[in-house]
Scaffold this motif. Structure first.
Motif, PDB file in Angstrom:
ATOM      1  N   VAL A  24       0.865  -1.176   0.000  1.00 40.06           N
ATOM      2  CA  VAL A  24       0.000   0.000   0.000  1.00 40.06           C
ATOM      3  C   VAL A  24       0.905   1.231   0.000  1.00 40.06           C
ATOM      4  O   VAL A  24       1.678   1.430   0.949  1.00 40.06           O
ATOM      5  N   PRO A  25       0.868   2.052  -1.053  1.00 36.13           N
ATOM      6  CA  PRO A  25       1.710   3.249  -1.078  1.00 36.13           C
ATOM      7  C   PRO A  25       1.411   4.188   0.093  1.00 36.13           C
ATOM      8  O   PRO A  25       0.278   4.274   0.577  1.00 36.13           O
ATOM      9  N   TRP A  26       2.432   4.917   0.505  1.00 37.05           N
ATOM     10  CA  TRP A  26       2.349   5.855   1.630  1.00 37.05           C
ATOM     11  C   TRP A  26       1.245   6.893   1.408  1.00 37.05           C
ATOM     12  O   TRP A  26       0.615   7.337   2.352  1.00 37.05           O
ATOM     13  N   THR A  27       0.980   7.267   0.173  1.00 37.90           N
ATOM     14  CA  THR A  27      -0.020   8.296  -0.115  1.00 37.90           C
ATOM     15  C   THR A  27      -1.409   7.731  -0.403  1.00 37.90           C
ATOM     16  O   THR A  27      -2.308   8.470  -0.804  1.00 37.90           O
ATOM     17  N   THR A  28      -1.603   6.431  -0.208  1.00 38.26           N
ATOM     18  CA  THR A  28      -2.928   5.825  -0.407  1.00 38.26           C
ATOM     19  C   THR A  28      -3.754   5.996   0.866  1.00 38.26           C
ATOM     20  O   THR A  28      -3.314   5.613   1.944  1.00 38.26           O
ATOM     21  N   ASP A  47       2.155  16.916   1.388  1.00 42.34           N
ATOM     22  CA  ASP A  47       3.445  16.875   2.087  1.00 42.34           C
ATOM     23  C   ASP A  47       4.495  16.198   1.220  1.00 42.34           C
ATOM     24  O   ASP A  47       5.644  16.627   1.171  1.00 42.34           O
ATOM     25  N   ALA A  48       4.099  15.109   0.568  1.00 43.75           N
ATOM     26  CA  ALA A  48       5.040  14.400  -0.302  1.00 43.75           C
ATOM     27  C   ALA A  48       5.552  15.331  -1.396  1.00 43.75           C
ATOM     28  O   ALA A  48       6.758  15.382  -1.663  1.00 43.75           O
ATOM     29  N   LEU A  49       4.649  16.091  -2.017  1.00 48.25           N
ATOM     30  CA  LEU A  49       5.067  17.018  -3.073  1.00 48.25           C
ATOM     31  C   LEU A  49       5.970  18.116  -2.521  1.00 48.25           C
ATOM     32  O   LEU A  49       7.054  18.365  -3.047  1.00 48.25           O
ATOM     33  N   LYS A  50       5.526  18.770  -1.462  1.00 49.82           N
ATOM     34  CA  LYS A  50       6.263  19.919  -0.920  1.00 49.82           C
ATOM     35  C   LYS A  50       7.591  19.543  -0.290  1.00 49.82           C
ATOM     36  O   LYS A  50       8.583  20.249  -0.435  1.00 49.82           O
ATOM     37  N   ARG A  51       7.614  18.414   0.439  1.00 48.23           N
ATOM     38  CA  ARG A  51       8.817  18.019   1.178  1.00 48.23           C
ATOM     39  C   ARG A  51       9.697  17.047   0.403  1.00 48.23           C
ATOM     40  O   ARG A  51      10.675  16.556   0.926  1.00 48.23           O
ATOM     41  N   ARG A  52       9.310  16.757  -0.854  1.00 43.05           N
ATOM     42  CA  ARG A  52      10.067  15.851  -1.727  1.00 43.05           C
ATOM     43  C   ARG A  52      10.202  14.473  -1.084  1.00 43.05           C
ATOM     44  O   ARG A  52      11.287  13.949  -0.905  1.00 43.05           O
ATOM     45  N   LEU A  53       9.029  13.878  -0.754  1.00 43.92           N
ATOM     46  CA  LEU A  53       8.966  12.537  -0.188  1.00 43.92           C
ATOM     47  C   LEU A  53       8.422  11.577  -1.232  1.00 43.92           C
ATOM     48  O   LEU A  53       7.538  11.937  -2.017  1.00 43.92           O
ATOM     49  N   CYS A  54       8.903  10.366  -1.228  1.00 42.21           N
ATOM     50  CA  CYS A  54       8.447   9.345  -2.173  1.00 42.21           C
ATOM     51  C   CYS A  54       6.998   8.979  -1.886  1.00 42.21           C
ATOM     52  O   CYS A  54       6.623   8.736  -0.735  1.00 42.21           O
ATOM     53  N   GLY A  55       6.176   8.919  -2.926  1.00 39.90           N
ATOM     54  CA  GLY A  55       4.768   8.582  -2.776  1.00 39.90           C
ATOM     55  C   GLY A  55       4.511   7.140  -2.384  1.00 39.90           C
ATOM     56  O   GLY A  55       3.435   6.816  -1.902  1.00 39.90           O
ATOM     57  N   VAL A  56       5.486   6.254  -2.547  1.00 42.42           N
ATOM     58  CA  VAL A  56       5.311   4.844  -2.186  1.00 42.42           C
ATOM     59  C   VAL A  56       5.838   4.558  -0.789  1.00 42.42           C
ATOM     60  O   VAL A  56       5.126   4.034   0.051  1.00 42.42           O
ATOM     61  N   CYS A  57       7.095   4.922  -0.514  1.00 35.62           N
ATOM     62  CA  CYS A  57       7.690   4.570   0.786  1.00 35.62           C
ATOM     63  C   CYS A  57       7.626   5.702   1.805  1.00 35.62           C
ATOM     64  O   CYS A  57       7.769   5.460   2.998  1.00 35.62           O
TER      65      CYS A  57
END
Length: 177
Positions: A24-28, A47-57
């Protein structure tokens, strides 16, 4: 979903929750009754977009990074999907039935969401629509922009390292529709 191939879960994703053998991806998002809503984005995607975090992990991105984009996203050079590590991108291209091209159409009815969740802006236009080809856009970075009232990762001002098709289940007539 049971007829779809289930790729092995890579070691770096072993701590992520799974459904039907898939990570299950982190952004699901997850509903209050415990259902994971694949194909939707949890509000943490911002947060993933702004903080440059991977959408899966959910870990910090490094260079290069990959945006998985539908054919219709390419002219915009932007997507609401967060960027991924190359290894998380590879897992997604094998595991996700839409990205891998194993689904011919998007689901025809909207998924039941909790009151705290909302559907993405393009959910209505995708309901029952034919699936699109997907592409991996390799980048050293991206800009965060607003697109159709939502945040998106954009490479409008950034030269991609490469753009590669992911699934080849589409004919030329599919691409020209």
């Amino acid at each position: 979903m049971s007829s779809d191939p289930v790729p092995p879960i890579p070691a770096w994703l072993a701590d992520r929750p799974t459904v039907g053998g898939l990570v299950v991806p982190w952004t699901t998002p997850e509903t209050q009754d415990g259902r994971h809503v694949f194909g939707s984005l949890h509000p943490r995607f911002r947060d993933a977009l702004k903080r440059r975090l991977c959408g899966v992990c959910g870990n910090a991105l490094t260079r290069p990074m990959v945006l998985l984009m539908r054919l219709s996203d390419l002219p915009l050079k932007a997507t609401s999907e967060p960027a991924l590590h190359p290894q998380c991108s590879r897992y997604t291209t094998l595991a996700c039935p839409m990205v891998a091209g194993r689904r011919t159409h998007y689901r025809s009815t909207p998924v039941r969401l909790d009151s705290s969740m909302t559907h993405s802006a393009d959910t209505g236009s995708r309901l029952g629509a034919p699936a699109e080809p997907w592409f991996a856009v390799w980048l050293n970075g991206y800009d965060v922009i607003e697109l159709n009232g939502a945040l998106a990762a954009s490479y409008r001002e950034i030269e991609p390292l490469r753009i590669r098709p992911i699934n080849f289940t589409f004919s030329l007539s599919d691409l020209l529709r």
